[in-house]
Design an enzyme around this catalytic site. Sequence first.
Site, short mmCIF file in Angstrom:
data_model
loop_
_atom_site.label_atom_id
_atom_site.label_comp_id
_atom_site.label_asym_id
_atom_site.label_seq_id
_atom_site.Cartn_x
_atom_site.Cartn_y
_atom_site.Cartn_z
N ASP A 5 -2.45 1.32 -2.17
CA ASP A 5 -1.70 1.52 -3.11
C ASP A 5 -0.52 2.29 -2.48
O ASP A 5 -0.64 3.57 -2.32
CB ASP A 5 -2.13 1.98 -4.42
CG ASP A 5 -0.91 2.12 -5.48
OD1 ASP A 5 -0.37 0.83 -5.83
OD2 ASP A 5 -0.77 2.80 -5.93
N GLU A 51 0.16 -4.33 -1.08
CA GLU A 51 0.89 -5.03 -2.20
C GLU A 51 2.12 -5.41 -1.55
O GLU A 51 3.07 -4.81 -0.76
CB GLU A 51 1.10 -3.90 -3.19
CG GLU A 51 0.93 -4.75 -4.50
CD GLU A 51 1.30 -3.72 -5.74
OE1 GLU A 51 1.22 -4.05 -6.99
OE2 GLU A 51 1.24 -2.54 -5.51
N ASP A 83 -3.58 5.26 -9.30
CA ASP A 83 -3.07 4.81 -7.79
C ASP A 83 -4.41 4.35 -7.29
O ASP A 83 -4.52 3.28 -6.56
CB ASP A 83 -2.45 5.83 -7.06
CG ASP A 83 -1.28 6.35 -7.95
OD1 ASP A 83 -0.63 5.43 -8.36
OD2 ASP A 83 -0.97 7.41 -7.41
#
Length: 436
Positions: free
Chosen positions: A187, A271, A352
């Site tokens: 992340d 991501e 996170d």
Amino acid sequence: MYLRYSYRVYPTVGQRQALSRTFGCARVVYNDALVLRKADRSRIPTGVLAKSVITDAKKTDARSWLGSVSVDALQSSIRDLDTAYRNFFDSKSGKRAGRPVGLPRFKSRKDSRQSLRFSRNGFRIRGNGKLNLARIGDVRVKWSRALPADPSSVTIVLDPSGRYFASFVVDVEPDHLAELDTEIGIDLGLTTYAVCSDGTVIDNPRFLRKAERKLKAAQRALSRKAKGSKNRAKARRKVARAHAKVADTRMDWLHKQTTRLIRETQVIYLEDLNVRGLARTRLAKSVHDAGWSTFRRLLEEKAARYGRDVGVIGRYEPTSQVCSACGVLDGPKPLGIRTWACGACGTSHDRDLNAARNILAAGRADRLNACGGPVGPGVAIPRRARPVETGTHRNAGRTGCKPRAADAAGIPVLQRGEDVNGKGQSCQYLDPSAPL
Ligand SMILES: [Zn+2]
């Protein structure tokens, strides 16, 4: 796969003059060719174009000075225009991914970054380690590491801070590392740079933020100098040097982080961040400073080279709204909330770390859906660098031609597998004016 290897070069005063003459001629040839192609909508063959803006132009009074520089560099310049047009048309027809590419534009004497390219015919590496460039001479090179193979072209770059670089294109075989069974989700963020699903945290180094005071002072000094003065030119170089330092430090750090991740992990899930969108918000400076796009690009390039995989999960996956322990969708939470407890199962989460775990889960699910079997490569093998140019000499591309560069005295040739040393692997030259 094609990789770029960049080295600092130190031309003498005379060589610098010759280089700046060649930069100028290559630019004029490029612009002349662009005028012709703009005027004639049909696609003029490159050979015809080259004849009229190089061979014929040399015979005229207005362009007679084109004869004083290497014709190889001028031809490369026309090939660049060809590539620029091809990229534009491919982008228009959808053959080329990524953001839309515009029509080629004219080059200017005032462009802060100057470059020119030599094909196989235009350069050679001498036995004493110097780089011989056609009509320029033997230039001193700082060989910071070995070239892994015989280079097919070299680009000489003058950056805004006044440094010269030679960037070689080499064709190397992918060098697959022993397979591991590790998988992580990452992340990316601004508070911490990255949180991995295994709990590792990479702090955000904030290189630009740290250098901001110095940069501001340099910029202020520049704004006080009279336009067109020598002092202004000096002050401008100082600003460029300060920016280059930030960009170099960031690039070095990114290379180290990505190399470590690739070495330790078989599959990395990320991501798909909307970096361009985020860069239009209040966070713009911090977003650029983080260099997420470069981080992802380096991971993908190194994964292709070392036999790892990078998977990118969709932009609209609600990674921060789902509980990674029980899978309940807990709804959106404002950015300020760093920790929360799941309403369904009661697990307390770090925001996170929870997102990283969700990215890992989403990535795994994608993979199982896609093939149900072993991992397929997350991305196509990146081909960032320019492919091999055979040049115009008849025997230039012939096989059995003796490699004349890499094993020359003084420049050791790397054995395969030796290069995983934590240093930059596909050391692409980073333009300091474009931090992402
Ligand atoms: Zn839960």
